[in-house]
Design a protein around this motif. Structure first.
Motif, PDB file in Angstrom:
ATOM      1  N   PRO A  95       0.766  -1.057   0.090  1.00 52.40           N
ATOM      2  CA  PRO A  95       0.031   0.168  -0.180  1.00 52.40           C
ATOM      3  C   PRO A  95       0.728   1.301   0.142  1.00 52.40           C
ATOM      4  N   ASP A  96       2.049   1.217   0.764  1.00 48.59           N
ATOM      5  CA  ASP A  96       2.882   2.463   0.699  1.00 48.59           C
ATOM      6  C   ASP A  96       3.511   2.802  -0.801  1.00 48.59           C
ATOM      7  N   LEU A  97       3.868   1.727  -1.471  1.00 44.41           N
ATOM      8  CA  LEU A  97       4.407   1.903  -2.710  1.00 44.41           C
ATOM      9  C   LEU A  97       3.450   2.399  -3.568  1.00 44.41           C
ATOM     10  N   SER A  98       1.968   1.837  -3.401  1.00 40.86           N
ATOM     11  CA  SER A  98       0.739   2.212  -4.269  1.00 40.86           C
ATOM     12  C   SER A  98       0.519   3.788  -4.087  1.00 40.86           C
ATOM     13  N   GLU A  99       0.426   4.004  -2.905  1.00 43.37           N
ATOM     14  CA  GLU A  99       0.088   5.501  -2.418  1.00 43.37           C
ATOM     15  C   GLU A  99       1.140   6.628  -2.935  1.00 43.37           C
ATOM     16  N   LYS A 100       2.465   6.173  -2.908  1.00 46.05           N
ATOM     17  CA  LYS A 100       3.495   6.943  -3.286  1.00 46.05           C
ATOM     18  C   LYS A 100       3.495   7.240  -4.868  1.00 46.05           C
ATOM     19  N   HIS A 101       3.291   6.434  -5.725  1.00 50.37           N
ATOM     20  CA  HIS A 101       3.226   6.263  -6.848  1.00 50.37           C
ATOM     21  C   HIS A 101       1.747   6.536  -7.805  1.00 50.37           C
ATOM     22  N   ASN A 102       0.724   6.438  -6.839  1.00 46.79           N
ATOM     23  CA  ASN A 102      -0.569   6.579  -7.273  1.00 46.79           C
ATOM     24  C   ASN A 102      -1.128   5.396  -8.244  1.00 46.79           C
ATOM     25  N   ILE A 103      -0.829   4.431  -8.032  1.00 48.74           N
ATOM     26  CA  ILE A 103      -0.842   3.237  -8.716  1.00 48.74           C
ATOM     27  C   ILE A 103      -2.243   2.943  -9.258  1.00 48.74           C
ATOM     28  N   ASP A 104      -3.108   3.387  -8.403  1.00 50.71           N
ATOM     29  CA  ASP A 104      -4.713   2.713  -8.720  1.00 50.71           C
ATOM     30  C   ASP A 104      -5.034   3.963  -9.519  1.00 50.71           C
ATOM     31  N   TYR A 105      -4.375   4.924  -9.938  1.00 50.76           N
ATOM     32  CA  TYR A 105      -4.718   6.023 -11.022  1.00 50.76           C
ATOM     33  C   TYR A 105      -3.929   5.712 -12.360  1.00 50.76           C
ATOM     34  N   ALA A 106      -2.714   5.036 -12.040  1.00 53.30           N
ATOM     35  CA  ALA A 106      -2.084   4.499 -13.185  1.00 53.30           C
ATOM     36  C   ALA A 106      -2.909   3.165 -13.876  1.00 53.30           C
ATOM     37  N   LEU A 107      -3.490   2.579 -12.984  1.00 53.37           N
ATOM     38  CA  LEU A 107      -4.295   1.354 -13.348  1.00 53.37           C
ATOM     39  C   LEU A 107      -5.455   2.092 -14.065  1.00 53.37           C
ATOM     40  N   TRP A 108      -6.015   3.075 -13.816  1.00 58.55           N
ATOM     41  CA  TRP A 108      -7.294   3.468 -14.376  1.00 58.55           C
ATOM     42  C   TRP A 108      -6.909   4.256 -15.672  1.00 58.55           C
ATOM     43  N   LEU A 109      -5.622   4.901 -15.574  1.00 58.88           N
ATOM     44  CA  LEU A 109      -5.071   5.551 -17.068  1.00 58.88           C
ATOM     45  C   LEU A 109      -5.049   4.280 -18.013  1.00 58.88           C
ATOM     46  N   LEU A 110      -4.586   3.199 -17.634  1.00 60.60           N
ATOM     47  CA  LEU A 110      -4.266   2.041 -18.654  1.00 60.60           C
ATOM     48  C   LEU A 110      -5.764   1.673 -19.267  1.00 60.60           C
ATOM     49  N   HIS A 111      -6.861   1.753 -18.584  1.00 62.14           N
ATOM     50  CA  HIS A 111      -7.980   1.606 -19.180  1.00 62.14           C
ATOM     51  C   HIS A 111      -8.692   2.745 -19.989  1.00 62.14           C
ATOM     52  N   TYR A 112      -8.370   4.176 -19.488  1.00 67.55           N
ATOM     53  CA  TYR A 112      -8.677   5.298 -20.036  1.00 67.55           C
ATOM     54  C   TYR A 112      -8.244   5.380 -21.607  1.00 67.55           C
ATOM     55  N   LYS A 113      -6.862   4.955 -21.520  1.00 64.46           N
ATOM     56  CA  LYS A 113      -6.170   5.315 -23.024  1.00 64.46           C
ATOM     57  C   LYS A 113      -6.995   4.200 -23.962  1.00 64.46           C
ATOM     58  N   ARG A 114      -7.403   3.001 -23.388  1.00 64.76           N
ATOM     59  CA  ARG A 114      -8.047   2.098 -24.389  1.00 64.76           C
ATOM     60  C   ARG A 114      -9.462   2.586 -24.721  1.00 64.76           C
ATOM     61  N   ILE A 115     -10.106   3.404 -23.702  1.00 64.56           N
ATOM     62  CA  ILE A 115     -11.314   3.959 -23.855  1.00 64.56           C
ATOM     63  C   ILE A 115     -11.412   4.970 -24.897  1.00 64.56           C
ATOM     64  N   GLU A 116     -10.332   5.868 -24.906  1.00 63.89           N
ATOM     65  CA  GLU A 116     -10.062   6.967 -25.871  1.00 63.89           C
ATOM     66  C   GLU A 116      -9.776   6.184 -27.263  1.00 63.89           C
ATOM     67  N   GLU A 117      -9.105   5.247 -27.131  1.00 60.47           N
ATOM     68  CA  GLU A 117      -8.943   4.667 -28.527  1.00 60.47           C
ATOM     69  C   GLU A 117     -10.250   4.174 -29.246  1.00 60.47           C
ATOM     70  N   LEU A 118     -11.104   3.384 -28.523  1.00 58.13           N
ATOM     71  CA  LEU A 118     -12.302   2.996 -29.059  1.00 58.13           C
ATOM     72  C   LEU A 118     -13.255   4.148 -29.257  1.00 58.13           C
ATOM     73  N   ARG A 119     -13.083   5.244 -28.519  1.00 56.90           N
ATOM     74  CA  ARG A 119     -14.013   6.454 -28.643  1.00 56.90           C
ATOM     75  C   ARG A 119     -13.623   7.019 -30.111  1.00 56.90           C
ATOM     76  N   GLY A 120     -12.181   7.086 -30.222  1.00 60.66           N
ATOM     77  CA  GLY A 120     -11.852   7.876 -31.494  1.00 60.66           C
ATOM     78  C   GLY A 120     -12.293   6.903 -32.707  1.00 60.66           C
ATOM     79  N   HIS A 121     -12.295   5.468 -32.701  1.00 60.41           N
ATOM     80  CA  HIS A 121     -12.725   4.635 -33.800  1.00 60.41           C
ATOM     81  C   HIS A 121     -14.203   4.945 -34.113  1.00 60.41           C
ATOM     82  N   PHE A 122     -15.000   4.730 -33.092  1.00 62.41           N
ATOM     83  CA  PHE A 122     -16.520   4.816 -33.072  1.00 62.41           C
ATOM     84  C   PHE A 122     -16.764   6.508 -33.572  1.00 62.41           C
TER      85      PHE A 122
END
Length: 709
Positions: free
Chosen positions: A61-88
């Protein structure tokens, strides 16, 4: 996948998490280089990065909090969402392009449908992933299984149990963020959905955001997302309320300030397009109501005025109440937009008159209240709470921005502060006045909003006192406090709260005196849950128990009694702080009423015998001996003779006592009769007015009881 499995079999959790973090940095750089070279990346890379982030969150949890891992995990999904939105969007644009006609291959509509299905499939899979992650986080960090239940006894575990580990708090925060991500995924489903499915997905997104807000009330992010949802439906007032809430927390979502400016600009354009005849008729009616002139003429013209409103807004067949409500929402947002953006300040008085007039009409009249702000009682009560919360934040925002200002900004701030206070006291004064007119004010949907306002004032007694006010604000404040006293006395006389119970709530003004166990009898009401984490009200919320969720329509009697008790406690805490026409407010425990004036002094040793007749004769005045041996007269209090109906109070002038050679003599001031004093709040003088002795005009020690009749 092999990396994760090997790491699970070797190395401590922290070391393994660090290696996975470094591995993901390497994979992300590789994906970025492939994108720049327009070379397809390995499809397994995305899945591997997601699994690595999941392990890091669960293991360190300390490393996760320090580097905002949960947000990095969301960005991973968000980039894929942006790709699909662009195609649509590209496929959808090609369906309406003239050049697309006659093109060989799959038809454009089929391609749009195919991409839409791919998009929805990805969003559903991602939602399942975050749901599973919440379950894993809860198990890993020891969060009780019933903690997420709104009826849980563990609701306040973080505030009450200091032994809970910091890791558990971090796990709870990760869950809070996951609910926001789930809300965003549902919101995207709604944006690209069809038919009724759009509204179902928006409702799902709203529930996720609210869950996130309840888990971490000090975060402004969920409120910002709720504001975005409100903007989809064109509800400017709710959007502004949520944007304000996202800023008025311990961890504000700063992006909301920029979005607020955009929202206020759109509202300004909508306001500027309102028909001129609507504004003019509103101003005329508002002025007539304030001055009392032409009241009958104005009321006689209401029908024709409503007709002009319908014609101006182009809403044929709609009720006039609905149109007035819609107009009020637009004007109310404009009013707060002026104060927030600090532009068009010269129009403030005009806009306030429109808003005040509209609110006065919507509040209706008579012994029963109408549901003019929503479809049911709860919607009406929620609307009033949100309106009052917006007014409170507007004042809070002006005060908060006082540091580091130039001289010109300081001068402008003074004007903003005067205007924001004037708007708050005038509009809430209308609400309080209307509640006082009801047969049973304790059951009114207006009461939760009034509770919010008076508790805010009780938390900020310096703001309630208002020592530095201009003439206009002083007039509005005086009218408000006179109406507030009448309202409090009306509540007391309604029997909603036994007077004997007032001792247990009288310590509102001294919150530090509360022990932890005492909050058991101060369960949070629905308005407290609605505004939990709202910074201006945090001092009042610290003594509330949020361990059990309050559902609207539960124990109605208990809810009303608790609400009235807290309003009464807030009123007592404001006594002797607020001044009305240079006189303080106090609670007379003898007659069980709030009054204006100087509270009479009481001494147990005073013995004054008077009897009625053509003259009042003082028989004896006791004296006491000081340490120096000289005789000193005991101070005398006013003598009050109250009529049975308490319509008037006869106040006698204090006795003048002179001590000469052990002889005490005194004289009564000549009785000059009674004269009425008209209450500044207006209305029937029998109800709002009071009487006092004309001989006391030059004295400072007078009091003016305001009876409720």
């Amino acid at each position: 996948m092999m990396i994760v499995q090997m790491d699970k079999m070797s190395a401590p959790p922290r070391e393994r998490a660090q290696r996975l973090y470094e591995k993901n940095i390497e994979l992300e750089n590789k994906r970025r280089r492939s994108a720049q070279a327009r070379v397809p990346s390995d499809p397994n890379t995305w899945q591997q990065m997601r699994e690595n982030y999941e392990v890091i969150i669960l293991e360190d949890p300390d490393l996760s909090e320090k580097h905002n891992i949960d947000y990095a995990l969301w960005l991973l999904h968000y980039k894929r969402i942006e790709e699909l939105r662009g195609h649509f969007n590209s496929a959808h644009a090609s369906t309406v392009s003239p050049s697309s006609q006659g093109v060989k291959g799959p038809s454009r509509p089929d391609r749009v449908t195919k991409i839409r299905m791919q998009f929805k499939t990805f969003l559903s899979e991602a939602s399942g992933f975050f749901h599973d992650l919440i379950v894993k986080i809860r198990a890993k960090y020891g969060i009780p299984l019933d903690y997420f239940s709104e009826g849980s006894e563990n609701w306040n575990v973080m505030e009450k149990d200091g032994k809970k580990s910091a890791d558990m708090k971090k796990g709870l925060f990760f869950c809070h963020r996951c609910y926001i991500y789930l809300g965003d995924l549902a919101r995207y489903k709604g944006l690209y959905g069809e038919g009724d499915s759009k509204y179902r997905e928006y409702a799902t997104a709203s529930s996720y955001y609210l869950q996130a807000a309840s888990l971490w009330p000090s975060s402004g992010n969920p409120h910002h997302q709720l504001a975005i949802l409100a903007s989809y439906s064109g509800d400017d007032l709710v959007a502004v309320y949520r944007y304000f809430r996202s800023l008025a927390v311990d961890s504000p979502f700063t992006t909301a300030r920029d979005n607020l400016i955009v929202a206020f600009e759109k509202n300004r354009q909508s306001y500027s397009q309102l028909p001129g005849d609507v504004k003019v008729s509103a101003v005329k009616e508002s002025r007539a109501r304030l001055t009392g002139k032409g009241r009958g003429k104005v009321e006689a013209k209401l029908t024709s005025r409503d007709t002009s409103v319908e014609a101006g807004l182009g809403k044929q067949g709609a009720s006039s109440t609905h149109l007035i409500h819609k107009l009020f929402r637009t004007q109310f947002v404009r009013l707060n937009g002026i104060l927030f953006t600090r532009t068009s300040l010269e129009t403030f008085a005009e806009v306030l008159s429109f808003v005040s007039n509209g609110l006065h009409e919507l509040l209706s009249s008579g012994p029963e209240e109408g549901l003019n702000f929503g479809s049911d009682v709860h919607e009406n009560g929620l609307f009033i709470v949100r309106v009052i919360s917006i007014l409170i934040f507007t004042v809070h925002n002006v005060i908060k921005e006082a540091e580091g200002q130039t001289y010109a900004e300081i001068v402008q701030r003074a004007v903003l502060l005067q205007n924001s206070f004037t708007a708050a006291f005038e509009l809430v004064g209308h609400i309080m006045e209307r509640c006082s007119q009801l047969h049973d004010p304790s059951s009114s949907y207006l009461l939760p909003g009034i509770l919010v306002f008076v508790e805010w004032l009780a938390c900020c007694t310096d703001l309630a006192a208002g020592n530095d006010t201009d003439e206009n604000q002083a007039t509005v404040r005086s009218k408000f406090w006179n109406g507030c006293i009448y309202f409090l006395n009306k509540l007391l006389s309604s029997g909603a709260m036994p007077i004997e119970d007032d001792e247990e709530v009288a310590c509102f003004h001294n919150m530090s005196s509360y022990e932890e166990g005492e909050t058991e009898n101060r369960l949070a009401l629905w308005e407290d849950f609605e505004l939990r984490g709202f910074v201006p009200l945090l001092p009042a919320q610290t003594i509330l128990d949020f361990s059990r969720k309050h559902f609207f329509g539960g124990d109605v009697v208990k809810e009303r009694k608790a609400r009235v008790k807290r309003i009464f406690a807030a009123g007592k805490s404001l006594a002797n702080v607020v001044r009305v026409d240079k006189q303080t407010i106090y609670f007379n425990s003898k007659v069980k009423k709030f009054m204006i004036g100087v509270e009479p002094q009481r001494t147990d040793d005073l013995m004054l015998n008077a009897f009625s007749g053509e003259e009042n004769v003082l028989q004896e005045i006791p004296v006491e001996t000081t340490k120096l041996g000289s005789l000193q007269p005991k101070p005398l209090q006013y003598i009050e003779e109250e009529e049975e109906e308490e319509d008037e109070v006869i106040v006698f002038k204090p006795i003048v006592v002179e001590t000469q050679n052990d002889v005490v003599s005194s004289k009564w001031a000549p009785y000059e009769g009674l004269k009425p004093i008209q209450n500044s709040y207006g209305g029937d003088p029998k109800v709002h007015g009071s009487f006092t002795s004309a001989a006391l005009d030059s004295l400072q020690q007078t009091h003016m009881p305001l009876s409720v009749g």
